[in-house]
Design a protein around this motif. Structure first.
Motif, PDB file in Angstrom:
ATOM      1  N   LEU A  26      29.948  33.770  37.519  1.00 50.86           N
ATOM      2  CA  LEU A  26      28.841  34.244  38.340  1.00 50.86           C
ATOM      3  C   LEU A  26      27.838  35.038  37.505  1.00 50.86           C
ATOM      4  CD1 LEU A  26      27.970  34.298  41.391  1.00 50.86           C
ATOM      5  CD2 LEU A  26      28.918  36.616  41.447  1.00 50.86           C
ATOM      6  N   VAL A  27      28.326  35.839  36.589  1.00 47.97           N
ATOM      7  CA  VAL A  27      27.459  36.704  35.790  1.00 47.97           C
ATOM      8  C   VAL A  27      26.766  35.949  34.663  1.00 47.97           C
ATOM      9  CG1 VAL A  27      27.449  38.687  34.219  1.00 47.97           C
ATOM     10  CG2 VAL A  27      28.759  38.794  36.353  1.00 47.97           C
ATOM     11  N   ASP A  28      27.485  35.027  34.013  1.00 51.13           N
ATOM     12  CA  ASP A  28      26.977  34.422  32.781  1.00 51.13           C
ATOM     13  C   ASP A  28      26.430  33.008  32.926  1.00 51.13           C
ATOM     14  OD1 ASP A  28      27.748  36.726  31.440  1.00 51.13           O
ATOM     15  OD2 ASP A  28      29.748  35.948  30.991  1.00 51.13           O
ATOM     16  N   GLU A  29      26.869  32.250  33.945  1.00 52.90           N
ATOM     17  CA  GLU A  29      26.522  30.831  33.985  1.00 52.90           C
ATOM     18  C   GLU A  29      25.872  30.358  35.281  1.00 52.90           C
ATOM     19  OE1 GLU A  29      29.615  28.171  32.518  1.00 52.90           O
ATOM     20  OE2 GLU A  29      30.732  29.926  31.787  1.00 52.90           O
ATOM     21  N   ALA A  30      26.240  30.939  36.388  1.00 50.62           N
ATOM     22  CA  ALA A  30      25.754  30.435  37.672  1.00 50.62           C
ATOM     23  C   ALA A  30      24.232  30.568  37.790  1.00 50.62           C
ATOM     24  CB  ALA A  30      26.427  31.187  38.818  1.00 50.62           C
ATOM     25  N   GLN A  31      23.640  29.638  38.520  1.00 50.14           N
ATOM     26  CA  GLN A  31      22.188  29.632  38.692  1.00 50.14           C
ATOM     27  C   GLN A  31      21.736  30.657  39.730  1.00 50.14           C
ATOM     28  OE1 GLN A  31      20.074  27.666  36.760  1.00 50.14           O
ATOM     29  NE2 GLN A  31      22.042  27.452  35.684  1.00 50.14           N
ATOM     30  N   ASP A  32      22.622  31.065  40.611  1.00 57.48           N
ATOM     31  CA  ASP A  32      22.290  32.057  41.633  1.00 57.48           C
ATOM     32  C   ASP A  32      23.555  32.785  42.063  1.00 57.48           C
ATOM     33  OD1 ASP A  32      23.691  30.540  43.653  1.00 57.48           O
ATOM     34  OD2 ASP A  32      21.941  29.218  43.766  1.00 57.48           O
ATOM     35  N   ALA A  33      23.414  33.751  42.935  1.00 57.81           N
ATOM     36  CA  ALA A  33      24.552  34.537  43.411  1.00 57.81           C
ATOM     37  C   ALA A  33      24.832  34.251  44.880  1.00 57.81           C
ATOM     38  CB  ALA A  33      24.304  36.022  43.192  1.00 57.81           C
ATOM     39  N   ARG A  34      24.659  32.984  45.259  1.00 58.52           N
ATOM     40  CA  ARG A  34      24.945  32.542  46.626  1.00 58.52           C
ATOM     41  C   ARG A  34      26.237  31.749  46.660  1.00 58.52           C
ATOM     42  NH1 ARG A  34      22.348  35.250  50.647  1.00 58.52           N
ATOM     43  NH2 ARG A  34      20.367  36.001  49.782  1.00 58.52           N
ATOM     44  N   GLY A  35      26.991  31.918  47.765  1.00 64.79           N
ATOM     45  CA  GLY A  35      28.260  31.232  47.895  1.00 64.79           C
ATOM     46  C   GLY A  35      28.117  29.796  48.350  1.00 64.79           C
TER      47      GLY A  35
END
Length: 336
Positions: free
Chosen positions: A73-82
């Protein structure tokens, strides 16, 4: 890793910098976006439960999966949505953190477990039986009492001043959280049963305290067990080398270390698990070092104690440890 309980649904979160992450939702997102998981929500519910005791019971798998989800979530994900578009990350100053204890989990408290606290209390008192009482409490094996889990409060909650007292006191403590259940645990095996560490303020009524059958009455009232702000897990902490401090309105009152415990956490675990199962989520509190109001106040010739150091409505009490965090509560009138 700092594991917290947050929000209206009391979900497990992992604290990262100034935010808390819904770690169950983050793991479902991790599975959905990095694997061929057909049912990421169901798999996440099994591996990284959203409720605290289930998360604790899942053991190393939950922690490993939580770590992987947080890193993604911190380093790779494009957003912080589930997976369903829900928010996964919340600013700590915008969300409520609850005490990290759930349901029927017990709060087991060591009594008379720091020699400096007991010695100071004895030196400042001149009752005929004081010395005998102190010796009885300190000698022999561990002594303990139980806080009602329904009396638990969180950092930030108002501490309701009990109407029955004029001598309310604070006690800064460290608590271990049980991760692996067991009965008749040997001292040498206790470390394997510890999941993490949290802070504890054992608020206490000091008026006419008896160390007899009604002792628990002085220790139990609404909000009398502040726990938090989170549980520190897998940080290489030595349980017998945890600093602990207490400040009242910014003034340092207590400064101690678990290295001074008369009975260590393994000794307490051994004692408390005799014939009695310790369950995941149970807490064992250390006892408190010197510096409480009761052990710092010199008894007067008429038997009374000056009230200058005892708490009053409006006082702000902070219990902290450099290895864990800080819990902070304001004392309020019983009518508030």
């Amino acid at each position: 890793m700092k594991v917290a309980v947050f929000g209206p649904a009391r979900r497990v979160g992992v604290v990262h910098e100034d935010s808390v992450v819904d770690i169950n939702g983050a793991y479902a997102k991790f599975l959905a976006e990095t694997s061929h998981a057909v049912r990421p929500l169901a798999e996440a519910a099994a591996a990284v439960p959203a409720q605290l005791n289930a998360f604790i019971e899942e053991g190393a798998r939950a922690l490993d999966c939580a770590r992987a989800a947080l890193e993604y979530l911190v380093d790779e994900a494009q957003d912080a949505r589930g997976v369903t578009g829900e928010q996964l990350s919340f600013a700590l100053d915008e969300v409520r953190l609850h005490a990290p204890i759930e349901g029927q989990s017990r709060v087991l408290c060591a009594l008379a477990n720091f020699a400096d606290h007991m010695r100071s209390a004895a030196e400042n008192s001149h009752g005929e039986d004081t010395e005998a009482t102190i010796n009885r409490l300190v000698s022999g094996g561990p002594k303990f009492f139980v806080k009602d889990h329904r009396a638990v409060s969180a950092s930030g909650d108002p501490l309701r001043y009990p109407a029955r007292t004029q001598r309310l006191d604070y006690e800064a403590e460290v608590a271990v959280v049980i991760g692996k259940g067991g009965r008749d645990i040997k001292s040498d095996d206790f470390a394997a049963h510890v999941w993490g560490y949290t802070l504890f303020n054992d608020w206490s009524v000091r008026d006419n305290v008896s160390f007899g059958p009604d002792f628990a009455y002085s220790k139990n009232f609404d909000t009398s067990a502040t726990i938090g702000p989170w549980i520190v897990v897998n940080e290489g902490i030595d349980p017998q080398d945890i600093p602990i401090e207490c400040r009242v309105n910014g003034e340092l009152r207590q400064s101690g270390n678990t290295s001074s415990m008369i009975h260590s956490f393994p000794a307490l675990g051994r004692h408390l698990s005799r014939d009695t199962t310790l369950w995941p989520g149970d807490l064992i509190a250390s006892g408190t070092p010197k510096g409480t109001a009761v052990d710092s106040s010199r008894q007067e010739a008429d038997g009374s104690f000056p009230d200058a150091l005892f708490l009053k409505p409006g006082d702000v009490v902070e219990v902290s440890s450099a290895l864990i965090g800080t819990i902070r509560n304001e004392v309020v009138k019983p009518t508030d």
